[in-house]
Design an enzyme around this catalytic site. Sequence first.
Site, mmCIF file in Angstrom:
data_model
loop_
_atom_site.group_PDB
_atom_site.id
_atom_site.type_symbol
_atom_site.label_atom_id
_atom_site.label_comp_id
_atom_site.label_asym_id
_atom_site.label_seq_id
_atom_site.Cartn_x
_atom_site.Cartn_y
_atom_site.Cartn_z
ATOM 1 N N TYR A 150 -31.993 19.034 -34.595
ATOM 2 C CA TYR A 150 -33.039 18.066 -34.951
ATOM 3 C C TYR A 150 -32.458 16.904 -35.757
ATOM 4 O O TYR A 150 -32.768 15.735 -35.499
ATOM 5 C CB TYR A 150 -34.117 18.804 -35.743
ATOM 6 C CG TYR A 150 -35.366 18.008 -36.056
ATOM 7 C CD1 TYR A 150 -36.358 17.845 -35.097
ATOM 8 C CD2 TYR A 150 -35.575 17.461 -37.315
ATOM 9 C CE1 TYR A 150 -37.524 17.146 -35.386
ATOM 10 C CE2 TYR A 150 -36.731 16.765 -37.618
ATOM 11 C CZ TYR A 150 -37.691 16.611 -36.647
ATOM 12 O OH TYR A 150 -38.844 15.907 -36.939
ATOM 13 N N LYS A 154 -32.548 13.025 -34.517
ATOM 14 C CA LYS A 154 -33.277 12.021 -35.280
ATOM 15 C C LYS A 154 -32.347 10.936 -35.825
ATOM 16 O O LYS A 154 -32.745 9.770 -35.941
ATOM 17 C CB LYS A 154 -34.065 12.685 -36.409
ATOM 18 C CG LYS A 154 -35.238 13.531 -35.922
ATOM 19 C CD LYS A 154 -36.221 12.719 -35.092
ATOM 20 C CE LYS A 154 -37.553 13.421 -34.923
ATOM 21 N NZ LYS A 154 -38.504 12.617 -34.100
#
Length: 242
Positions: A150, A154
């Site tokens: 993640y 991001k």
Amino acid sequence: MSLLEGRVAAVTGGARGIGFAIAEAFVREGARVVVGDLNPGDAHRKLGADRVRAVPCDVTRAADVEALLATARAEFGPVDVMVNNAGITRDATMRTMTEDDFDQVIAVHLKGTWHGTRLAAAIMREQGHGSIVNISSLSGKVGMAGQTNYSAAKAGIVGLTKAAAKEVARFGVRVNAIRPGLIRTPMTTAMPEKVWDRKMAEIPMARAGEVEEVAKVALFLASDLSSYMTGTTLEVTGGRFM
């Protein structure tokens, strides 16, 4: 006049959470909106069936994103605003994370944002205007244990946003990102209490954010209020990790 009067927007992951709040804010400010989501449910009825359409959309598939934008054109007109918000989590330490868990998160967040950005930009450059808003995360700034997938995705969204902004600025198309912190959603409130409390202790404003507070920033970036901004990343974090 409302901030998005007469404009057409597409929002991925828009059936719930932050995406739904963004779609709701856009409708309130005069936009007609197409929501794309793996499970769109009755989002269009909740948001107002006369101004909203909701369609199934897997952002990892270019054909699905193309269909989302084609629906916007057929129902309301060419898209003026694109919000790439769809996301998933598959948290685990590097030691226990599977390759599939890594690939899925990268595909949804990073590849999905790339599909949405490039396909919407192709429409917008022909019009000579448009705003693309990509949803990153504080995890992509500082890195979070248990989120190598993640955090990488991001962080990549911020780099993608800057590169895309440079490519399309001369065509009147702006590309910006939002970096939310701890926002109160069903996913975050399901955290164990001790994890929640630890995160709260890191926030100078001493509270979690609300989805509407992210939506207001998305509205700002989508509208002419931010007409001289591109390639930026705005933090909605209550001051956490500033």
